[in-house]
Scaffold this motif. Structure first.
Motif, mmCIF file in Angstrom:
data_model
loop_
_atom_site.group_PDB
_atom_site.id
_atom_site.type_symbol
_atom_site.label_atom_id
_atom_site.label_comp_id
_atom_site.label_asym_id
_atom_site.label_seq_id
_atom_site.Cartn_x
_atom_site.Cartn_y
_atom_site.Cartn_z
ATOM 1 N N SER A 70 0.821 -1.216 0.000
ATOM 2 C CA SER A 70 0.000 0.000 0.000
ATOM 3 C C SER A 70 0.855 1.266 0.000
ATOM 4 O O SER A 70 2.063 1.194 0.254
ATOM 5 N N PRO A 71 0.241 2.451 -0.326
ATOM 6 C CA PRO A 71 -1.194 2.713 -0.505
ATOM 7 C C PRO A 71 -1.716 2.149 -1.819
ATOM 8 O O PRO A 71 -0.995 2.126 -2.812
ATOM 9 N N THR A 72 -2.994 1.739 -1.805
ATOM 10 C CA THR A 72 -3.567 1.117 -2.984
ATOM 11 C C THR A 72 -5.085 1.108 -2.910
ATOM 12 O O THR A 72 -5.692 1.731 -2.038
ATOM 13 N N PHE A 73 -5.695 0.343 -3.805
ATOM 14 C CA PHE A 73 -7.145 0.227 -3.952
ATOM 15 C C PHE A 73 -7.788 -0.347 -2.683
ATOM 16 O O PHE A 73 -7.344 -1.385 -2.164
ATOM 17 N N ALA A 74 -8.837 0.299 -2.175
ATOM 18 C CA ALA A 74 -9.430 -0.069 -0.888
ATOM 19 C C ALA A 74 -10.176 -1.400 -0.900
ATOM 20 O O ALA A 74 -10.357 -2.025 0.150
ATOM 21 N N VAL A 114 -0.828 -9.147 -1.986
ATOM 22 C CA VAL A 114 -1.652 -8.437 -2.980
ATOM 23 C C VAL A 114 -0.882 -7.231 -3.501
ATOM 24 O O VAL A 114 -0.429 -6.383 -2.720
ATOM 25 N N LEU A 115 -0.761 -7.156 -4.831
ATOM 26 C CA LEU A 115 -0.041 -6.078 -5.485
ATOM 27 C C LEU A 115 -0.863 -5.540 -6.647
ATOM 28 O O LEU A 115 -1.365 -6.310 -7.470
ATOM 29 N N ASN A 167 0.027 0.551 -10.119
ATOM 30 C CA ASN A 167 -0.719 0.742 -8.878
ATOM 31 C C ASN A 167 -1.779 1.831 -9.003
ATOM 32 O O ASN A 167 -1.606 2.824 -9.687
ATOM 33 N N ASN A 168 -2.886 1.605 -8.332
ATOM 34 C CA ASN A 168 -3.962 2.570 -8.183
ATOM 35 C C ASN A 168 -3.962 3.030 -6.728
ATOM 36 O O ASN A 168 -4.139 2.185 -5.840
ATOM 37 N N PRO A 169 -3.685 4.308 -6.424
ATOM 38 C CA PRO A 169 -3.771 5.481 -7.297
ATOM 39 C C PRO A 169 -2.430 6.073 -7.734
ATOM 40 O O PRO A 169 -2.421 7.119 -8.375
ATOM 41 N N THR A 170 -1.297 5.465 -7.404
ATOM 42 C CA THR A 170 -0.011 6.137 -7.638
ATOM 43 C C THR A 170 0.446 6.063 -9.094
ATOM 44 O O THR A 170 1.226 6.898 -9.538
ATOM 45 N N ILE A 203 -2.106 -10.252 -8.333
ATOM 46 C CA ILE A 203 -1.707 -9.017 -9.010
ATOM 47 C C ILE A 203 -2.896 -8.436 -9.765
ATOM 48 O O ILE A 203 -3.496 -9.094 -10.613
ATOM 49 N N ASP A 204 -3.219 -7.188 -9.474
ATOM 50 C CA ASP A 204 -4.279 -6.469 -10.172
ATOM 51 C C ASP A 204 -3.648 -5.675 -11.320
ATOM 52 O O ASP A 204 -2.885 -4.739 -11.086
ATOM 53 N N GLU A 205 -3.977 -6.074 -12.563
ATOM 54 C CA GLU A 205 -3.441 -5.396 -13.736
ATOM 55 C C GLU A 205 -4.533 -4.621 -14.483
ATOM 56 O O GLU A 205 -4.503 -4.498 -15.706
ATOM 57 N N ALA A 206 -5.467 -4.065 -13.749
ATOM 58 C CA ALA A 206 -6.602 -3.378 -14.386
ATOM 59 C C ALA A 206 -6.178 -2.197 -15.258
ATOM 60 O O ALA A 206 -6.902 -1.801 -16.171
#
Length: 253
Positions: free
Chosen positions: A98-102, A142-143, A147-150, A175-178
């Motif tokens: 983090s910081p990241t998606f809540a 979790v990664l 990154n959201n929001p950076t 891994i979130d690759e949105a």
């Protein structure tokens, strides 16, 4: 601001008529014309249930990612896939970088998991050695990448080093690759290229194809046992007919 983005509808109900909404990072080109045309052309399809196995949709996603449909699960937005993953994956403790998606925390806690956090460096890079020393009894890391929001991206070599460490400790990597499609040459940068079954990758059509109102996301993994468990707990027909058309058309746009 609510937990997940800015609730513009509530703000309007509260009497705020004019606002600038920076809570959603969406492609400014808007909804592809091909999708709008396909919905009109296939309007009669809405009289039928979608394919419960989403074969054609998964085939298009597979082609888009140069893989097989057996490695894909679809959901009502990436959020549903995230919640299904947390529900299906074994392990009780989650470490979120983090910081990241809540929503990662909310999904983990909804599945009865304990959440801990590991911070990025000041420039939002990830220090793998520090993370290695920090890890204790967490089962899943979790990664979000980018990154959201950076907006910071951790390159493939760093992800490969991270997964080597996690494998030795018998831990999983989510891994979130949105947002990865916004990167030049993203197909050569995705962690899916590592073909490692300890990695689960989350994707969405929401951001790049500008369809947050349609709700379509998917997961990629080589862990067939995990996919079986996800399919056992998921609700049938969670991806509606319009979203199914979106996936089959826009991935070829």
């Amino acid at each position: 601001m609510d937990l997940h983005g800015g609730n513009i509808y509530k703000l309007k109900r509260d009497g705020i008529d004019e606002m600038l909404d920076y809570s959603s990072n969406i492609n400014p080109l808007g909804v592809p014309k091909s999708f709008k045309e396909a919905v009109i052309k296939n309007m009669d399809d809405l009289e039928r249930y979608p394919d419960i196995d989403y074969i054609e949709l998964r085939q298009e996603i597979a082609k888009y990612n140069n893989t097989n449909l057996e490695n894909i699960v679809v959901g009502n937005g990436a959020t549903e896939v995230l919640f299904l993953y947390m529900k299906a994956i074994e392990g009780k403790k989650v470490l979120i970088i983090s910081p990241t998606f809540a929503e990662y925390e909310r999904a983990a806690k909804s599945a009865g998991k304990i959440v801990n956090y590991f911070p990025y460096e000041e420039d939002y890079s990830l220090d793998i050695e520090k993370l290695n020393k920090f890890l204790t009894d967490e089962d899943i890391v979790v990664l979000c990448n980018p990154n959201n929001p950076t907006g910071k991206f951790q390159d493939l070599k760093k992800i490969e080093k991270l997964i080597e460490i996690l494998q030795k400790k018998e831990k999983k990597l989510f891994i979130d690759e949105a947002f990865i499609e916004f990167m030049d040459g993203w197909m050569d940068k995705t962690s899916f290229l590592l073909e490692n079954k300890n990695i689960f990758i989350l994707r969405a059509l929401t951001k790049y194809f500008a369809i947050p109102g349609v709700r379509l996301g998917y997961g990629l993994t080589y862990d067939q046992e995990l996919l079986t468990k996800i399919n056992e707990v998921r609700e049938p027909w969670s991806v509606n007919g319009v979203a199914e058309i979106a996936g089959k058309v826009m991935l070829n746009d």
